[in-house]
Design an enzyme around this catalytic site. Structure first.
Site, PDB file in Angstrom:
ATOM      1  N   ASN A   1      -5.031   7.293  -6.003  1.00 60.84           N
ATOM      2  CA  ASN A   1      -5.734   8.545  -5.645  1.00 60.84           C
ATOM      3  C   ASN A   1      -4.959   9.779  -6.082  1.00 60.84           C
ATOM      4  O   ASN A   1      -4.643  10.658  -5.288  1.00 60.84           O
ATOM      5  CB  ASN A   1      -6.063   8.590  -4.139  1.00 60.84           C
ATOM      6  CG  ASN A   1      -4.848   8.580  -3.234  1.00 60.84           C
ATOM      7  OD1 ASN A   1      -3.799   8.040  -3.588  1.00 60.84           O
ATOM      8  ND2 ASN A   1      -4.972   9.186  -2.064  1.00 60.84           N
TER       9      ASN A   1
ATOM     10  N   HIS B   1       1.657   5.311  -1.646  1.00 60.57           N
ATOM     11  CA  HIS B   1       1.298   6.498  -2.435  1.00 60.57           C
ATOM     12  C   HIS B   1       2.572   7.086  -3.031  1.00 60.57           C
ATOM     13  O   HIS B   1       3.489   7.455  -2.289  1.00 60.57           O
ATOM     14  CB  HIS B   1       0.627   7.548  -1.543  1.00 60.57           C
ATOM     15  CG  HIS B   1      -0.650   7.053  -0.941  1.00 60.57           C
ATOM     16  ND1 HIS B   1      -1.867   7.197  -1.565  1.00 60.57           N
ATOM     17  CD2 HIS B   1      -0.897   6.375   0.202  1.00 60.57           C
ATOM     18  CE1 HIS B   1      -2.815   6.647  -0.819  1.00 60.57           C
ATOM     19  NE2 HIS B   1      -2.246   6.136   0.260  1.00 60.57           N
TER      20      HIS B   1
ATOM     21  N   ASP C   1       1.373   2.496   3.540  1.00 68.87           N
ATOM     22  CA  ASP C   1       0.533   3.690   3.414  1.00 68.87           C
ATOM     23  C   ASP C   1       1.385   4.949   3.519  1.00 68.87           C
ATOM     24  O   ASP C   1       0.916   5.996   4.005  1.00 68.87           O
ATOM     25  CB  ASP C   1      -0.613   3.705   4.438  1.00 68.87           C
ATOM     26  CG  ASP C   1      -1.677   4.742   4.093  1.00 68.87           C
ATOM     27  OD1 ASP C   1      -1.699   5.203   2.939  1.00 68.87           O
ATOM     28  OD2 ASP C   1      -2.467   5.093   4.980  1.00 68.87           O
TER      29      ASP C   1
ATOM     30  N   LYS D   1      -8.861  -0.258  -5.910  1.00 64.36           N
ATOM     31  CA  LYS D   1      -8.917   0.347  -4.578  1.00 64.36           C
ATOM     32  C   LYS D   1     -10.201   1.141  -4.398  1.00 64.36           C
ATOM     33  O   LYS D   1     -10.480   2.056  -5.178  1.00 64.36           O
ATOM     34  CB  LYS D   1      -7.701   1.272  -4.388  1.00 64.36           C
ATOM     35  CG  LYS D   1      -7.715   2.093  -3.106  1.00 64.36           C
ATOM     36  CD  LYS D   1      -7.487   1.237  -1.875  1.00 64.36           C
ATOM     37  CE  LYS D   1      -7.666   2.034  -0.590  1.00 64.36           C
ATOM     38  NZ  LYS D   1      -6.577   2.937  -0.295  1.00 64.36           N
TER      39      LYS D   1
ATOM     40  N   ALA E   1      -3.694  14.713   5.707  1.00 67.50           N
ATOM     41  CA  ALA E   1      -3.536  13.403   6.339  1.00 67.50           C
ATOM     42  C   ALA E   1      -2.517  12.575   5.567  1.00 67.50           C
ATOM     43  O   ALA E   1      -2.591  12.486   4.343  1.00 67.50           O
ATOM     44  CB  ALA E   1      -4.878  12.677   6.369  1.00 67.50           C
TER      45      ALA E   1
ATOM     46  N   HIS F   1       0.880  -1.195   0.000  1.00 63.50           N
ATOM     47  CA  HIS F   1       0.000   0.000   0.000  1.00 63.50           C
ATOM     48  C   HIS F   1       0.906   1.230   0.000  1.00 63.50           C
ATOM     49  O   HIS F   1       1.445   1.614   1.033  1.00 63.50           O
ATOM     50  CB  HIS F   1      -0.904   0.004   1.239  1.00 63.50           C
ATOM     51  CG  HIS F   1      -1.867   1.149   1.280  1.00 63.50           C
ATOM     52  ND1 HIS F   1      -3.202   0.991   1.569  1.00 63.50           N
ATOM     53  CD2 HIS F   1      -1.693   2.486   1.079  1.00 63.50           C
ATOM     54  CE1 HIS F   1      -3.806   2.166   1.548  1.00 63.50           C
ATOM     55  NE2 HIS F   1      -2.901   3.097   1.259  1.00 63.50           N
TER      56      HIS F   1
ATOM     57  N   HIS G   1     -10.440   1.122   1.679  1.00 65.42           N
ATOM     58  CA  HIS G   1     -10.207   2.058   2.791  1.00 65.42           C
ATOM     59  C   HIS G   1     -11.459   1.975   3.659  1.00 65.42           C
ATOM     60  O   HIS G   1     -12.488   2.558   3.322  1.00 65.42           O
ATOM     61  CB  HIS G   1      -9.986   3.477   2.263  1.00 65.42           C
ATOM     62  CG  HIS G   1      -9.663   4.453   3.347  1.00 65.42           C
ATOM     63  ND1 HIS G   1      -8.471   5.136   3.413  1.00 65.42           N
ATOM     64  CD2 HIS G   1     -10.370   4.831   4.456  1.00 65.42           C
ATOM     65  CE1 HIS G   1      -8.460   5.899   4.498  1.00 65.42           C
ATOM     66  NE2 HIS G   1      -9.601   5.737   5.149  1.00 65.42           N
TER      67      HIS G   1
ATOM     68  N   HIS H   1       3.402  14.337   1.724  1.00 60.70           N
ATOM     69  CA  HIS H   1       2.818  15.655   1.440  1.00 60.70           C
ATOM     70  C   HIS H   1       3.949  16.668   1.619  1.00 60.70           C
ATOM     71  O   HIS H   1       4.807  16.488   2.499  1.00 60.70           O
ATOM     72  CB  HIS H   1       1.702  15.987   2.440  1.00 60.70           C
ATOM     73  CG  HIS H   1       0.479  15.133   2.295  1.00 60.70           C
ATOM     74  ND1 HIS H   1      -0.513  15.381   1.382  1.00 60.70           N
ATOM     75  CD2 HIS H   1       0.092  14.013   2.951  1.00 60.70           C
ATOM     76  CE1 HIS H   1      -1.469  14.476   1.480  1.00 60.70           C
ATOM     77  NE2 HIS H   1      -1.127  13.619   2.429  1.00 60.70           N
TER      78      HIS H   1
ATOM     79  N   HIS I   1      -4.658  -0.840   5.727  1.00 65.51           N
ATOM     80  CA  HIS I   1      -4.133  -0.113   6.896  1.00 65.51           C
ATOM     81  C   HIS I   1      -5.044  -0.214   8.119  1.00 65.51           C
ATOM     82  O   HIS I   1      -5.563   0.793   8.619  1.00 65.51           O
ATOM     83  CB  HIS I   1      -3.844   1.357   6.572  1.00 65.51           C
ATOM     84  CG  HIS I   1      -4.903   2.071   5.767  1.00 65.51           C
ATOM     85  ND1 HIS I   1      -6.225   2.060   6.098  1.00 65.51           N
ATOM     86  CD2 HIS I   1      -4.812   2.808   4.637  1.00 65.51           C
ATOM     87  CE1 HIS I   1      -6.897   2.763   5.213  1.00 65.51           C
ATOM     88  NE2 HIS I   1      -6.049   3.222   4.311  1.00 65.51           N
TER      89      HIS I   1
ATOM     90  N   ARG J   1       2.293   9.531  -5.668  1.00 68.47           N
ATOM     91  CA  ARG J   1       1.965  10.847  -6.238  1.00 68.47           C
ATOM     92  C   ARG J   1       2.406  10.943  -7.705  1.00 68.47           C
ATOM     93  O   ARG J   1       2.578   9.938  -8.370  1.00 68.47           O
ATOM     94  CB  ARG J   1       2.587  11.990  -5.414  1.00 68.47           C
ATOM     95  CG  ARG J   1       2.415  11.873  -3.911  1.00 68.47           C
ATOM     96  CD  ARG J   1       0.988  11.787  -3.468  1.00 68.47           C
ATOM     97  NE  ARG J   1       0.887  11.928  -2.018  1.00 68.47           N
ATOM     98  CZ  ARG J   1      -0.167  11.497  -1.322  1.00 68.47           C
ATOM     99  NH1 ARG J   1      -1.184  10.900  -1.901  1.00 68.47           N
ATOM    100  NH2 ARG J   1      -0.204  11.676  -0.014  1.00 68.47           N
TER     101      ARG J   1
HETATM  102  C1  NCD Z   1      -3.437   9.044   2.151  1.00 64.17           C
HETATM  103  C2  NCD Z   1      -2.935  10.080   1.148  1.00 64.17           C
HETATM  104  O1  NCD Z   1      -2.375  11.095   1.570  1.00 64.17           O
HETATM  105  O2  NCD Z   1      -3.083   9.863  -0.063  1.00 64.17           O
HETATM  106  N1  NCD Z   1      -3.506   9.653   3.450  1.00 64.17           N
HETATM  107  C3  NCD Z   1      -3.502   9.009   4.634  1.00 64.17           C
HETATM  108  O3  NCD Z   1      -3.686   9.672   5.655  1.00 64.17           O
HETATM  109  N2  NCD Z   1      -3.273   7.722   4.733  1.00 64.17           N
HETATM  110  C4  NCD Z   1      -4.735   8.474   1.704  1.00 64.17           C
HETATM  111  C5  NCD Z   1      -5.153   7.252   2.471  1.00 64.17           C
HETATM  112  O4  NCD Z   1      -4.617   6.166   2.276  1.00 64.17           O
HETATM  113  O5  NCD Z   1      -6.049   7.380   3.314  1.00 64.17           O
HETATM  114 ZN    ZN Z   2      -3.230   5.053   1.636  1.00 60.62          ZN
END
Ligand code: NCD
Ligand code: ZN
Length: 335
Positions: free
Chosen positions: A41, A15, A240, A95, A256, A13, A134, A244, A168, A17
């Site tokens: 996402n 991200h 996860d 997802k 988040a 899992h 999720h 950011h 998660h 970007r």
């Molecule tokens: C994730 C994100 O920033 O894309 N943020 C998070 O708090 N985990 C999205 C997600 O998996 O909920």
């Molecule tokens: Zn995530």
């Protein structure tokens, strides 16, 4: 010096970007992992065959590393069977996000109407495409995951052949679901093996520990640790890791997401060693995922050394979990 070798670590899992963030961040995972399930996402989300192929190409260009496999996903919509047949070869999972529940999830599912979802979920079962979820409602923040258990139950019983991954997980309620339904599996992050809500808001507010789902109670942490440390066969590591930019975290309206990709293996070694369970880490970090997803990554050996390692303050402007902290495991350079 004590060392510990991991074979084909997988992050189920992740991200990554897009754009400059992707270019900066993706190599950090490709360095020490064999592959990762890539979350869809983006803005806009990854929803077409063309999107999946193009995003995979951008990832491969960013990592410039043939020994890393991005396992691609689509953002869940009520897709028709013909589309799923076309895309099945290119993706590893789909997802599902409840609409608006987390970062970039606005286009997610707004009601869990099983009849509306049935054609898609039946086609996914038949085509053996796993559903990653999720699992949070829009209820009170500490109860969101526990409240979602009835949706998991409905999905698991309505589509018994569908492989469902509870992503998660953060609660004892989710841990207890695992053995109730054969087709339910789970990922666990490294930060949810370390943090409780106290580490987010118990003292000064800690934006870099803030993610969705939010870290819960000590008894939830204990339940997660118990299944991770025993490497329960239905549980896999999924970081996860959600980068950011610093100004989006250290701001009013903190985004988040906890960023752990470059330090996850080191922290996992530390946790598993602390509980004298290092021998189970291989299953948690790779073997279980290979079995659950039926994937077979290329050979890769990652050696960790027991020595002090100071977690950097930032990686390309993204602040990691435990920035500046000294931990006891480091990755030996990979040849
Ligand atoms: C994730 C994100 O920033 O894309 N943020 C998070 O708090 N985990 C999205 C997600 O998996 O909920
Ligand atoms: Zn995530």
């Amino acid at each position: 010096m004590k060392t510990h070798t991991l074979l084909m670590p997988l992050d189920m899992h992740l991200h990554l970007r897009d754009g400059v963030m992707l270019e900066n961040i993706a190599p950090l995972t490709a360095y020490s992992f064999s592959g990762a399930i890539i979350m869809p996402n983006l803005v806009p989300p990854v929803c077409t065959l063309k999107d999946v192929k193009a995003y995979k190409e951008r990832i491969m260009a960013a990592v410039a590393n043939d020994f890393f496999e991005p396992y691609m996903t689509l953002f869940y919509k009520n897709y028709d069977r013909a589309f799923l047949e076309d895309v099945a070869e290119e993706i590893t999972a789909i997802k599902l996000y409840p609409a608006g529940i987390t970062t970039n999830s606005e286009d997610g599912v707004s009601s869990f109407d099983i009849e509306e979802m049935r054609p898609t979920l039946e086609a996914m079962s038949e085509l053996e495409i796993p559903l990653c979820v999720h699992g949070e409602t829009d209820g009170f923040v500490m109860d969101r995951e526990a409240e979602f258990m009835s949706v998991y139950e409905l999905l698991a019983t309505s589509f018994p052949k569908l492989k469902i991954i509870m992503e998660h997980i953060t609660t004892k309620a989710a841990v207890d679901m695992l053995d109730k339904f054969e087709n339910l599996h789970a990922t666990i992050t490294v930060h949810h093996l370390l943090l409780t809500l106290d580490d987010v808001i118990g003292g000064m507010m800690m934006p870099h520990n803030f993610c969705k789902p939010i870290a819960k109670r000590p008894e939830d942490l204990d339940a997660l640790l118990s299944i991770a440390l025993e490497a329960h066969p239905k549980v896999m590591f999924g970081s996860d890791s959600a980068p950011h930019p610093r100004d989006k975290k250290e701001s009013c309206g903190c985004a988040a997401g906890v960023f752990t990709a470059p330090i996850a293996l080191q922290l996992l070694c530390e946790i598993f060693e602390q509980y004298d369970k290092l021998d189970n880490l291989q299953s948690f970090i790779s073997d279980n995922a290979q079995n659950i997803y039926g994937i077979c990554p290329e050979f890769k050996e990652v050696r960790l050394q027991k020595r002090e390692f100071v977690i950097p303050d930032t990686y390309s402007g993204v602040v990691p979990l435990y920035a500046g902290k000294t931990i006891n495991w480091a990755i030996q350079d990979i040849e």
